[in-house]
Design a protein around this motif. Structure first.
Motif, PDB file in Angstrom:
ATOM      1  N   ILE A  68       0.847  -1.161  -0.001  1.00 54.01           N
ATOM      2  CA  ILE A  68      -0.136   0.063   0.126  1.00 54.01           C
ATOM      3  C   ILE A  68       0.989   1.283  -0.028  1.00 54.01           C
ATOM      4  O   ILE A  68       0.599   2.104  -0.913  1.00 54.01           O
ATOM      5  N   THR A  69       2.015   1.350   0.786  1.00 56.72           N
ATOM      6  CA  THR A  69       2.786   2.475   0.720  1.00 56.72           C
ATOM      7  C   THR A  69       3.419   2.481  -0.569  1.00 56.72           C
ATOM      8  O   THR A  69       3.480   3.778  -0.977  1.00 56.72           O
ATOM      9  N   ALA A  70       3.889   1.701  -1.254  1.00 57.37           N
ATOM     10  CA  ALA A  70       4.479   1.890  -2.413  1.00 57.37           C
ATOM     11  C   ALA A  70       3.551   2.143  -3.301  1.00 57.37           C
ATOM     12  O   ALA A  70       3.566   2.903  -4.270  1.00 57.37           O
ATOM     13  N   LEU A  71       2.142   1.667  -3.250  1.00 57.56           N
ATOM     14  CA  LEU A  71       1.372   2.187  -4.396  1.00 57.56           C
ATOM     15  C   LEU A  71       0.917   3.515  -4.291  1.00 57.56           C
ATOM     16  O   LEU A  71       0.970   4.326  -5.303  1.00 57.56           O
ATOM     17  N   LEU A  72       0.879   4.035  -2.982  1.00 63.99           N
ATOM     18  CA  LEU A  72       0.356   5.531  -2.850  1.00 63.99           C
ATOM     19  C   LEU A  72       1.660   6.554  -3.154  1.00 63.99           C
ATOM     20  O   LEU A  72       1.370   7.745  -3.682  1.00 63.99           O
ATOM     21  N   GLU A  73       2.774   6.062  -2.830  1.00 65.77           N
ATOM     22  CA  GLU A  73       4.052   6.907  -3.007  1.00 65.77           C
ATOM     23  C   GLU A  73       4.656   6.613  -4.336  1.00 65.77           C
ATOM     24  O   GLU A  73       5.146   8.076  -5.009  1.00 65.77           O
ATOM     25  N   THR A  74       4.370   5.619  -4.883  1.00 65.94           N
ATOM     26  CA  THR A  74       5.183   5.693  -6.426  1.00 65.94           C
ATOM     27  C   THR A  74       4.170   5.245  -7.418  1.00 65.94           C
ATOM     28  O   THR A  74       4.145   5.906  -8.559  1.00 65.94           O
ATOM     29  N   LEU A 134      -3.789  -0.725 -12.288  1.00 72.84           N
ATOM     30  CA  LEU A 134      -2.617  -1.385 -11.584  1.00 72.84           C
ATOM     31  C   LEU A 134      -3.175  -2.833 -11.083  1.00 72.84           C
ATOM     32  O   LEU A 134      -2.230  -3.363 -10.222  1.00 72.84           O
ATOM     33  N   PHE A 135      -4.313  -3.009 -11.342  1.00 70.82           N
ATOM     34  CA  PHE A 135      -4.745  -4.620 -11.223  1.00 70.82           C
ATOM     35  C   PHE A 135      -4.942  -4.661  -9.662  1.00 70.82           C
ATOM     36  O   PHE A 135      -4.942  -5.834  -9.087  1.00 70.82           O
ATOM     37  N   LEU A 136      -5.256  -3.489  -8.929  1.00 68.19           N
ATOM     38  CA  LEU A 136      -5.616  -3.627  -7.478  1.00 68.19           C
ATOM     39  C   LEU A 136      -6.928  -4.085  -7.142  1.00 68.19           C
ATOM     40  O   LEU A 136      -7.403  -4.476  -6.006  1.00 68.19           O
ATOM     41  N   LEU A 137      -7.814  -3.828  -8.141  1.00 64.27           N
ATOM     42  CA  LEU A 137      -9.273  -4.171  -8.015  1.00 64.27           C
ATOM     43  C   LEU A 137      -9.491  -5.500  -8.869  1.00 64.27           C
ATOM     44  O   LEU A 137      -9.083  -5.634 -10.187  1.00 64.27           O
ATOM     45  N   ASP A 138     -10.340  -6.226  -8.318  1.00 61.11           N
ATOM     46  CA  ASP A 138     -10.701  -7.506  -8.916  1.00 61.11           C
ATOM     47  C   ASP A 138     -12.073  -8.057  -8.825  1.00 61.11           C
ATOM     48  O   ASP A 138     -12.465  -8.941  -8.262  1.00 61.11           O
ATOM     49  N   ASN A 139     -13.148  -7.017  -9.274  1.00 62.96           N
ATOM     50  CA  ASN A 139     -14.515  -7.146  -9.051  1.00 62.96           C
ATOM     51  C   ASN A 139     -15.174  -8.303  -9.777  1.00 62.96           C
ATOM     52  O   ASN A 139     -14.824  -8.953 -10.863  1.00 62.96           O
ATOM     53  N   GLN A 140     -16.553  -8.894  -9.059  1.00 66.86           N
ATOM     54  CA  GLN A 140     -17.107  -9.995  -9.691  1.00 66.86           C
ATOM     55  C   GLN A 140     -18.093  -9.270 -10.559  1.00 66.86           C
ATOM     56  O   GLN A 140     -19.068  -8.299 -10.012  1.00 66.86           O
ATOM     57  N   LEU A 141     -18.177  -9.716 -11.914  1.00 71.45           N
ATOM     58  CA  LEU A 141     -19.481  -9.249 -12.676  1.00 71.45           C
ATOM     59  C   LEU A 141     -20.662  -9.957 -12.203  1.00 71.45           C
ATOM     60  O   LEU A 141     -20.707 -10.965 -11.766  1.00 71.45           O
ATOM     61  N   PRO A 142     -21.915  -9.249 -12.368  1.00 75.75           N
ATOM     62  CA  PRO A 142     -23.210 -10.013 -12.271  1.00 75.75           C
ATOM     63  C   PRO A 142     -23.604 -11.095 -13.288  1.00 75.75           C
ATOM     64  O   PRO A 142     -23.131 -11.096 -14.544  1.00 75.75           O
ATOM     65  N   ASP A 175      -6.245  -8.953  -3.190  1.00 76.00           N
ATOM     66  CA  ASP A 175      -6.025  -9.853  -2.277  1.00 76.00           C
ATOM     67  C   ASP A 175      -6.663  -9.253  -0.929  1.00 76.00           C
ATOM     68  O   ASP A 175      -6.450  -8.182  -0.615  1.00 76.00           O
ATOM     69  N   PRO A 176      -7.244 -10.059  -0.114  1.00 78.24           N
ATOM     70  CA  PRO A 176      -7.802  -9.764   1.144  1.00 78.24           C
ATOM     71  C   PRO A 176      -6.759  -9.195   2.012  1.00 78.24           C
ATOM     72  O   PRO A 176      -7.064  -8.563   3.060  1.00 78.24           O
ATOM     73  N   SER A 177      -5.512  -9.750   1.971  1.00 77.29           N
ATOM     74  CA  SER A 177      -4.476  -9.205   2.847  1.00 77.29           C
ATOM     75  C   SER A 177      -4.462  -7.688   2.671  1.00 77.29           C
ATOM     76  O   SER A 177      -3.821  -7.080   3.740  1.00 77.29           O
ATOM     77  N   LEU A 178      -4.759  -6.968   1.655  1.00 76.02           N
ATOM     78  CA  LEU A 178      -4.579  -5.769   1.439  1.00 76.02           C
ATOM     79  C   LEU A 178      -5.750  -4.764   2.188  1.00 76.02           C
ATOM     80  O   LEU A 178      -5.285  -3.789   2.598  1.00 76.02           O
ATOM     81  N   ALA A 179      -6.798  -5.491   2.108  1.00 77.33           N
ATOM     82  CA  ALA A 179      -7.912  -5.054   3.074  1.00 77.33           C
ATOM     83  C   ALA A 179      -7.534  -4.930   4.484  1.00 77.33           C
ATOM     84  O   ALA A 179      -7.589  -3.850   5.322  1.00 77.33           O
ATOM     85  N   CYS A 180      -6.835  -6.153   5.021  1.00 78.58           N
ATOM     86  CA  CYS A 180      -6.306  -6.317   6.363  1.00 78.58           C
ATOM     87  C   CYS A 180      -5.336  -5.026   6.686  1.00 78.58           C
ATOM     88  O   CYS A 180      -5.227  -4.493   7.680  1.00 78.58           O
ATOM     89  N   ALA A 181      -4.568  -4.805   5.600  1.00 75.26           N
ATOM     90  CA  ALA A 181      -3.345  -3.899   5.908  1.00 75.26           C
ATOM     91  C   ALA A 181      -4.090  -2.469   6.038  1.00 75.26           C
ATOM     92  O   ALA A 181      -3.819  -1.758   6.981  1.00 75.26           O
ATOM     93  N   LEU A 182      -5.002  -2.086   5.147  1.00 76.71           N
ATOM     94  CA  LEU A 182      -5.726  -0.703   5.443  1.00 76.71           C
ATOM     95  C   LEU A 182      -6.383  -0.492   6.812  1.00 76.71           C
ATOM     96  O   LEU A 182      -6.634   0.468   6.885  1.00 76.71           O
ATOM     97  N   LEU A 183      -7.042  -1.772   6.930  1.00 72.62           N
ATOM     98  CA  LEU A 183      -7.871  -1.690   8.230  1.00 72.62           C
ATOM     99  C   LEU A 183      -7.332  -1.986   9.478  1.00 72.62           C
ATOM    100  O   LEU A 183      -7.646  -1.787  10.479  1.00 72.62           O
TER     101      LEU A 183
END
Length: 425
Positions: free
Chosen positions: A197-203, A265-273, A294-302
């Motif tokens: 997340i840090t690398a994403l936001l900074e670079t 950046l392929f950070l989102l991976d939504n499910q289509l209906p 990946d759910p680990s990213l949500a864990c890091a953000l929260l």
């Protein structure tokens, strides 16, 4: 370049197939998911565009003479090609000149602007989406139950699994599917996602198109996406969530623009209906279900540790669903299936739908606890009956994916129960 320490991935077969059918293949996905290692495993030579050696001389060479870096044993790997977008057209032209299959493997962790890319690559360059490791790939699933066999109707006897603890599932969520995290101690497993997340936001949000963005607002949006993991939250819901939780304002245009950057950046991976049949009288909602890569990213953000997840079972449940969806998608794609979700205007929903190439499909509910299985099975049966009554094509199989169940079995009502830690493609 075969590596003895390479851990096989499910897309290996797909890469091999594409190299026999296409002049080049591009493997895309979030950074750190293993694209470079997998590509190198299938390549004859390698060129690392982003290498810092010689004050980034590789990138300068690619900019000055794109055709020069294509020289080398085939398949020639071009790692992080998007750093020099002109490489795309150079590869396309070289594929035409050689008139041969399996010449190049390109890897990319971002989709550049179309500016400067003259040709789509259709017919020359095939695309493969790579995702973080599934539990089966990382060794956290025993693989005793095949999703493909389950979906095509093959029967299996009741199979027992070792008991899985809530603590273990929480640790799997925090660790995520990052290959570089497999040997890291549990106490340090959450660091990688935080650094991501840090690398994403900074670079990364700048490098995708060299535009400056508000890192603070981007972080607010990411945290809102984490809070709304595995939901169909609309832009207005995200906006209200940011205002209600973080006490800040962000306009619709900014949210839309930043979501586009995260997609690239392929950070989102939504499910289509999913719609069971065009002739059905049931009105289907068209909203995508939101997921981070990946759910680990949500864990890091929260700022969720394993113990924090256990103390907040509601959040745990949504993130657990995200992990299961990640795995189901990769498994289904490996045998030609597609993953969707189902939700109608009566608020009936399946957490996941796997559609097979013959258009038959299977409905899934995802539940963390075994005590939720009865309700989940009843929900699957009720909705499937409603789809059939309304003239739709019903599911051929109904399955509850569970976290804490220690057995895979067929219930008397015809619904299957499978622990996520027993599943494989």
């Amino acid at each position: 370049m075969k590596r003895k320490d390479y851990k096989p991935r499910l897309i290996d077969r797909q890469v091999e197939d594409f190299l026999t059918a296409m002049g080049a293949v591009v493997i895309e996905g979030p950074k750190w998911c293993g694209k470079t290692w997998t590509s190198a495993q299938h390549s004859g030579s390698e060129f690392y565009v982003g290498s810092p050696d010689g004050n980034f001389q590789n990138k300068r060479l690619a900019e000055l003479s794109p055709e020069k870096v294509l020289e080398g044993k085939s398949p020639r790997m071009l790692d992080e090609w998007q750093e020099v977008p002109a490489l795309w057209d150079a590869v396309r032209a070289e594929v035409d000149r050689r008139n041969a299959k399996g010449q190049f493997i390109l890897t990319g962790s971002a989709t550049p602007n179309r500016k400067g890319i003259l040709h789509s690559g259709a017919g020359r360059i095939g695309r493969i989406r790579m995702r973080p490791m599934t539990l089966y790939e990382s060794g956290a699933s025993s693989g005793e139950v095949s999703l493909r066999e389950l979906c095509i109707g093959e029967e299996f006897p009741t199979r027992m699994n070792e008991a899985v603890s809530l603590q273990h599932l929480a640790e799997l969520l925090v660790r995520g599917g990052w290959p570089g995290n497999l040997q890291v101690p549990e106490s340090s497993a959450g660091i990688l996602a935080k650094e991501y997340i840090t690398a994403l936001l900074e670079t990364d949000v700048y490098r995708v198109d060299e535009k400056t963005r508000d890192a603070h607002k981007m972080n607010l949006l990411l945290r809102s996406l984490a809070r709304n993991e595995s939901t169909t939250a609309s832009l207005s819901v995200l906006k209200k969530d940011i205002g209600g939780v973080d006490g800040e304002t962000i306009d619709d245009d900014t949210i839309s623009a930043y979501l586009d950057v995260l997609r690239r950046l392929f950070l989102l991976d939504n499910q289509l209906p999913f719609a069971p049949a065009a002739r059905s009288s049931i009105r289907i909602k068209q909203a995508e279900k939101r997921h981070l890569a990946d759910p680990s990213l949500a864990c890091a953000l929260l700022k969720m540790t394993p113990q924090g997840l256990i103390n907040d079972l509601n959040t745990f449940g949504f993130l657990f669903e995200g992990m299961c969806i990640r795995d189901l998608r990769v498994y289904a794609n490996s045998f030609g299936g597609e993953l969707y979700h189902y939700q109608d205007y009566r608020d009936n929903e399946f957490d996941a739908v796997v559609e097979l190439p013959d258009r038959s499909w299977c409905g899934f509910e995802v539940k963390l606890g075994a005590h939720q299985i009865d309700d989940a099975a009843a929900n699957l049966l009720r909705i499937n009956a409603a789809i059939r009554t309304a003239g739709g094509n019903p599911a051929s199989r109904l399955v509850v994916i569970c976290g804490l169940s220690n057995a895979a079995y067929l219930r008397p009502d015809g619904v299957y129960v499978v622990p996520i830690t027993m599943l494989k493609p």
